[in-house]
Design a protein around this motif. Structure first.
Motif, PDB file in Angstrom:
ATOM      1  N   HIS A 172       1.628  14.929  14.562  1.00 58.60           N
ATOM      2  CA  HIS A 172       0.275  15.351  14.926  1.00 58.60           C
ATOM      3  C   HIS A 172      -0.772  14.289  14.606  1.00 58.60           C
ATOM      4  O   HIS A 172      -1.967  14.580  14.563  1.00 58.60           O
ATOM      5  N   ALA A 173      -0.341  13.061  14.381  1.00 61.48           N
ATOM      6  CA  ALA A 173      -1.276  11.988  14.021  1.00 61.48           C
ATOM      7  C   ALA A 173      -2.324  11.765  15.109  1.00 61.48           C
ATOM      8  O   ALA A 173      -3.503  11.529  14.815  1.00 61.48           O
ATOM      9  N   ALA A 174      -1.927  11.850  16.355  1.00 66.91           N
ATOM     10  CA  ALA A 174      -2.869  11.600  17.451  1.00 66.91           C
ATOM     11  C   ALA A 174      -3.937  12.670  17.519  1.00 66.91           C
ATOM     12  O   ALA A 174      -5.132  12.373  17.694  1.00 66.91           O
ATOM     13  N   ILE A 175      -3.547  13.946  17.344  1.00 68.06           N
ATOM     14  CA  ILE A 175      -4.536  15.022  17.404  1.00 68.06           C
ATOM     15  C   ILE A 175      -5.444  14.980  16.179  1.00 68.06           C
ATOM     16  O   ILE A 175      -6.639  15.262  16.264  1.00 68.06           O
ATOM     17  N   VAL A 176      -4.896  14.582  15.022  1.00 66.70           N
ATOM     18  CA  VAL A 176      -5.727  14.413  13.827  1.00 66.70           C
ATOM     19  C   VAL A 176      -6.785  13.340  14.064  1.00 66.70           C
ATOM     20  O   VAL A 176      -7.968  13.523  13.743  1.00 66.70           O
ATOM     21  N   ALA A 177      -6.387  12.210  14.631  1.00 63.14           N
ATOM     22  CA  ALA A 177      -7.335  11.126  14.913  1.00 63.14           C
ATOM     23  C   ALA A 177      -8.403  11.584  15.904  1.00 63.14           C
ATOM     24  O   ALA A 177      -9.595  11.292  15.749  1.00 63.14           O
ATOM     25  N   GLU A 178      -7.964  12.311  16.932  1.00 61.33           N
ATOM     26  CA  GLU A 178      -8.910  12.792  17.942  1.00 61.33           C
ATOM     27  C   GLU A 178      -9.911  13.779  17.346  1.00 61.33           C
ATOM     28  O   GLU A 178     -11.125  13.681  17.580  1.00 61.33           O
ATOM     29  N   LEU A 179      -9.408  14.722  16.541  1.00 59.54           N
ATOM     30  CA  LEU A 179     -10.289  15.734  15.961  1.00 59.54           C
ATOM     31  C   LEU A 179     -11.161  15.157  14.849  1.00 59.54           C
ATOM     32  O   LEU A 179     -12.281  15.624  14.630  1.00 59.54           O
ATOM     33  N   SER A 180     -10.664  14.136  14.153  1.00 60.37           N
ATOM     34  CA  SER A 180     -11.481  13.480  13.133  1.00 60.37           C
ATOM     35  C   SER A 180     -12.695  12.821  13.773  1.00 60.37           C
ATOM     36  O   SER A 180     -13.822  12.914  13.264  1.00 60.37           O
ATOM     37  N   GLU A 181     -12.482  12.171  14.892  1.00 60.32           N
ATOM     38  CA  GLU A 181     -13.602  11.565  15.611  1.00 60.32           C
ATOM     39  C   GLU A 181     -14.566  12.640  16.124  1.00 60.32           C
ATOM     40  O   GLU A 181     -15.789  12.486  16.061  1.00 60.32           O
ATOM     41  N   LYS A 182     -13.991  13.744  16.563  1.00 61.20           N
ATOM     42  CA  LYS A 182     -14.805  14.819  17.121  1.00 61.20           C
ATOM     43  C   LYS A 182     -15.637  15.505  16.038  1.00 61.20           C
ATOM     44  O   LYS A 182     -16.803  15.849  16.259  1.00 61.20           O
ATOM     45  N   ILE A 183     -15.043  15.690  14.849  1.00 54.83           N
ATOM     46  CA  ILE A 183     -15.783  16.367  13.790  1.00 54.83           C
ATOM     47  C   ILE A 183     -16.919  15.488  13.263  1.00 54.83           C
ATOM     48  O   ILE A 183     -17.982  15.983  12.890  1.00 54.83           O
ATOM     49  N   ARG A 184     -16.710  14.183  13.252  1.00 54.72           N
ATOM     50  CA  ARG A 184     -17.794  13.270  12.830  1.00 54.72           C
ATOM     51  C   ARG A 184     -18.962  13.354  13.817  1.00 54.72           C
ATOM     52  O   ARG A 184     -20.126  13.400  13.411  1.00 54.72           O
ATOM     53  N   ALA A 185     -18.631  13.380  15.106  1.00 56.31           N
ATOM     54  CA  ALA A 185     -19.688  13.481  16.120  1.00 56.31           C
ATOM     55  C   ALA A 185     -20.392  14.826  16.034  1.00 56.31           C
ATOM     56  O   ALA A 185     -21.629  14.911  16.141  1.00 56.31           O
ATOM     57  N   ALA A 186     -19.617  15.889  15.811  1.00 59.06           N
ATOM     58  CA  ALA A 186     -20.218  17.221  15.713  1.00 59.06           C
ATOM     59  C   ALA A 186     -21.110  17.331  14.489  1.00 59.06           C
ATOM     60  O   ALA A 186     -22.189  17.937  14.539  1.00 59.06           O
ATOM     61  N   THR A 187     -20.675  16.739  13.382  1.00 63.82           N
ATOM     62  CA  THR A 187     -21.478  16.788  12.154  1.00 63.82           C
ATOM     63  C   THR A 187     -22.838  16.143  12.361  1.00 63.82           C
ATOM     64  O   THR A 187     -23.857  16.620  11.841  1.00 63.82           O
ATOM     65  N   LYS A 188     -22.881  15.059  13.106  1.00 62.01           N
ATOM     66  CA  LYS A 188     -24.163  14.387  13.363  1.00 62.01           C
ATOM     67  C   LYS A 188     -25.148  15.312  14.066  1.00 62.01           C
ATOM     68  O   LYS A 188     -26.365  15.210  13.867  1.00 62.01           O
ATOM     69  N   THR A 189     -24.645  16.214  14.891  1.00 61.98           N
ATOM     70  CA  THR A 189     -25.543  17.120  15.623  1.00 61.98           C
ATOM     71  C   THR A 189     -26.159  18.177  14.724  1.00 61.98           C
ATOM     72  O   THR A 189     -27.077  18.887  15.144  1.00 61.98           O
ATOM     73  N   THR A 190     -25.673  18.314  13.487  1.00 59.82           N
ATOM     74  CA  THR A 190     -26.208  19.337  12.591  1.00 59.82           C
ATOM     75  C   THR A 190     -27.446  18.866  11.843  1.00 59.82           C
ATOM     76  O   THR A 190     -28.075  19.660  11.151  1.00 59.82           O
ATOM     77  N   PHE A 191     -27.775  17.590  11.970  1.00 57.57           N
ATOM     78  CA  PHE A 191     -28.959  17.041  11.313  1.00 57.57           C
ATOM     79  C   PHE A 191     -30.130  17.010  12.295  1.00 57.57           C
ATOM     80  O   PHE A 191     -29.925  17.025  13.511  1.00 57.57           O
ATOM     81  N   PRO A 192     -31.353  16.949  11.790  1.00 56.12           N
ATOM     82  CA  PRO A 192     -32.511  16.862  12.687  1.00 56.12           C
ATOM     83  C   PRO A 192     -32.420  15.630  13.575  1.00 56.12           C
ATOM     84  O   PRO A 192     -31.920  14.581  13.157  1.00 56.12           O
ATOM     85  N   GLU A 193     -32.907  15.744  14.803  1.00 56.48           N
ATOM     86  CA  GLU A 193     -32.865  14.613  15.733  1.00 56.48           C
ATOM     87  C   GLU A 193     -33.634  13.424  15.196  1.00 56.48           C
ATOM     88  O   GLU A 193     -33.300  12.286  15.457  1.00 56.48           O
ATOM     89  N   SER A 194     -34.681  13.711  14.428  1.00 55.47           N
ATOM     90  CA  SER A 194     -35.492  12.633  13.881  1.00 55.47           C
ATOM     91  C   SER A 194     -34.767  11.859  12.802  1.00 55.47           C
ATOM     92  O   SER A 194     -35.156  10.752  12.441  1.00 55.47           O
ATOM     93  N   GLY A 195     -33.698  12.475  12.268  1.00 51.37           N
ATOM     94  CA  GLY A 195     -32.983  11.841  11.166  1.00 51.37           C
ATOM     95  C   GLY A 195     -33.650  12.056   9.830  1.00 51.37           C
ATOM     96  O   GLY A 195     -33.172  11.600   8.802  1.00 51.37           O
ATOM     97  N   VAL A 196     -34.780  12.787   9.810  1.00 58.32           N
ATOM     98  CA  VAL A 196     -35.497  13.049   8.566  1.00 58.32           C
ATOM     99  C   VAL A 196     -34.926  14.301   7.923  1.00 58.32           C
ATOM    100  O   VAL A 196     -34.900  15.365   8.525  1.00 58.32           O
ATOM    101  N   THR A 197     -34.430  14.167   6.699  1.00 58.19           N
ATOM    102  CA  THR A 197     -33.851  15.295   5.986  1.00 58.19           C
ATOM    103  C   THR A 197     -34.956  16.165   5.411  1.00 58.19           C
ATOM    104  O   THR A 197     -35.935  15.647   4.878  1.00 58.19           O
TER     105      THR A 197
END
Length: 510
Positions: free
Chosen positions: A470-495
């Motif tokens: 399952h190494a390929a799916i782990v790599a794919e989902l790891s990239e996807k979760i990093r991208a998804a996590t970025k969407t949880t922050f404000p667009e301005s990047g200001v915390t």
């Protein structure tokens, strides 16, 4: 104090009668009845639970769309509720613990009910919508947001006022964050949730007489939150001897990283199999009691002729463990803790008795209700509208949902961007749910990863992250979760600014 209370009452009554003038009310716009349970997982008949007796919620599901893969943003009352009611992920609200309100971090952000108020709706709250300390805050406003509501009703029943000293608890005298329960001798009408159903009927009767203005009525039931207190008749529905006990826990835990089991509480070592059966019995009894109160409110809506123009939403703030993986209560990133029930009845806009299977998030509710009701939401909310899914449940939408939680000790001030792996420091776990997979990273993988295949392993018993297969799916989902996590922050990047002392030392829910 009496004078202050009188002025508050007069102010509430004035708002109740006159209403805001920011936007003209339109009686043709649909009403919203927003029903929320506390600490409820998917142990409902309409979700296929073989034991649950939830006749009223099952009927509600048949009237609208059942979302099979709905998830909270953070499996803890305060962060989850703030996220749901603002349409912003916890990384954007800045609320990552209990006893907090988003006004501390993003004070000018309009909440969902506030946006409805500004659009001319009569907005009322009964019970728990934002965080409360349960049971100690029952009967008060809790950690509420006054700007969200015109009318706030906070009944307190015998479960809070009379029966506290009768409740069994794993830690005597502690109830809200500890497994505790009571089969009450008092009837439904004398319990807090029963009183809330009474209040809801009263408010709906007023609304039925004033159809020139739409309403947004939110009811936050307290059950089945601990202590699991309900009338004994509901306990009788679930004989203790018939309650299952989770087995194979040690084998299951062998491939789970320590952070994945971090929600375990020491007092749960006191649980025997008999106590496990009693806890499940009490939890199911509380669910059936809450279900009965939902039935009363829906019956009133129907009786008053309001149902044809009222959107009904039913959900919970997060899921709940009943011994799976050796865990109880919440604060894990497994399915039982992250998943929530979600039923939406939208007359004229939703297929009746249908099932939507694409993963969705609590934060999707704000844009959905705003679109259905012609309300303009804040431009920065982060969810997707579920209206296309309501019309056609096969629509995929975003196709994933993300849930986060915090781990780590100490009481040091932290920022929502903190994600360091040093000993004792707080760190985050994120889990991504797709139609097939659940993939979890703890501290960006430094403290462990988990991968579960829901096609073959719906109980999440086998962590597949270790095999090369399952190494390929782990790599794919790891990239996807990093991208998804970025969407949880404000667009301005200001915390959001977190002031000293904002962090609660105990992240379990009192």
């Amino acid at each position: 104090m009496k004078a202050r209370c009188l002025w508050l009452l007069l102010g509430a009554l004035a708002a109740f009668v006159i209403g805001p003038t920011l936007q003209a009310a339109d009686a043709k716009r649909p009403n919203v009845l927003f029903l929320m349970s506390d600490d409820l997982n998917n142990m409902l008949g309409c979700y296929g639970d073989p034991l649950a007796k939830t006749t009223n919620l099952d009927r509600l599901a048949a009237r609208g769309v059942r979302f099979d893969r709905a998830y909270c943003a953070f499996p803890l009352c305060g962060p989850s509720r703030n996220a749901l009611l603002t349409g912003l992920y916890p990384n954007s609200t800045g609320i990552l613990a209990n006893a907090q309100i988003f006004r501390q971090t993003i004070p000018s952000q309009p909440s969902m009910p506030q946006a409805f108020r500004n659009a001319g709706y009569f907005a009322a709250r009964i019970g728990k919508l934002y965080h409360y300390n349960v049971p100690n805050s029952v009967g008060t406003n809790g950690h509420d947001d006054p700007a969200s509501w015109e009318l706030e009703l906070n009944p307190a029943g015998v479960d809070r006022l009379q029966e506290m000293n009768q409740i069994f608890s794993l830690l005597p005298g502690q109830y809200g964050g500890t497994l505790s329960w009571l089969a009450s001798q008092k009837p439904d009408a004398e319990h807090t949730d029963g009183l809330m159903a009474d209040d809801a009927e009263w408010v709906l009767e007023r609304c039925a007489k004033r159809r020139d203005r739409p309403f947004f009525l939110a009811l936050g039931f307290f059950r089945p939150h601990t202590p699991y207190v309900s009338p004994k008749s509901y306990f009788d529905l679930y004989p203790e001897k018939d309650m299952p006990v989770v087995s194979g826990v040690k084998e299951d835990q062998a491939d789970i990283p320590a952070a994945g089991l971090g929600s375990y509480k020491k007092e749960q070592d006191k649980l025997t199999d008999d106590l496990r059966r009693q806890a499940r019995q009490a939890y199911l009894a509380s669910i059936s009691f809450m279900d009965a109160q939902v039935g009363r409110v829906i019956a009133a809506l129907d009786r008053l002729g309001l149902a044809d123009n009222t959107i009904i939403v039913f959900t919970s703030d997060h899921g709940y463990h009943m011994g799976e993986h050796g865990l109880w209560q919440k604060m894990s990133l497994f399915e039982e803790s992250a998943r929530v029930p979600l039923l939406i009845v939208a007359p004229g806009a939703a297929a009746k008795g249908s099932v939507a299977k694409s993963p969705i998030s609590h934060i999707d509710l704000f844009p959905t209700l705003a679109e259905l009701c012609g309300v303009t939401p804040p431009a920065n909310i982060q969810g997707q509208s579920l209206v296309p899914m309501l019309k056609d449940p096969s629509v995929a939408g975003r196709g994933w949902a993300i849930t986060q939680v915090m781990r780590g000790g100490g009481q040091a001030r932290a920022s929502v961007t903190t994600n360091v792996g040093s000993e004792g420091a707080r760190f985050f776990g994120y889990t991504l749910r797709t139609p097939r997979w659940r993939y979890t990273e703890w501290d960006e993988g430094r403290k462990g990863r988990e991968l579960y295949d829901h096609d073959s392993d719906p109980r999440e018993l086998t962590n597949l992250v270790f095999g090369a297969e399952h190494a390929a799916i782990v790599a794919e989902l790891s990239e996807k979760i990093r991208a998804a996590t970025k969407t949880t922050f404000p667009e301005s990047g200001v915390t959001p600014e977190l002031k000293p002392g904002l962090w609660a030392p105990n992240l379990t829910d009192p």
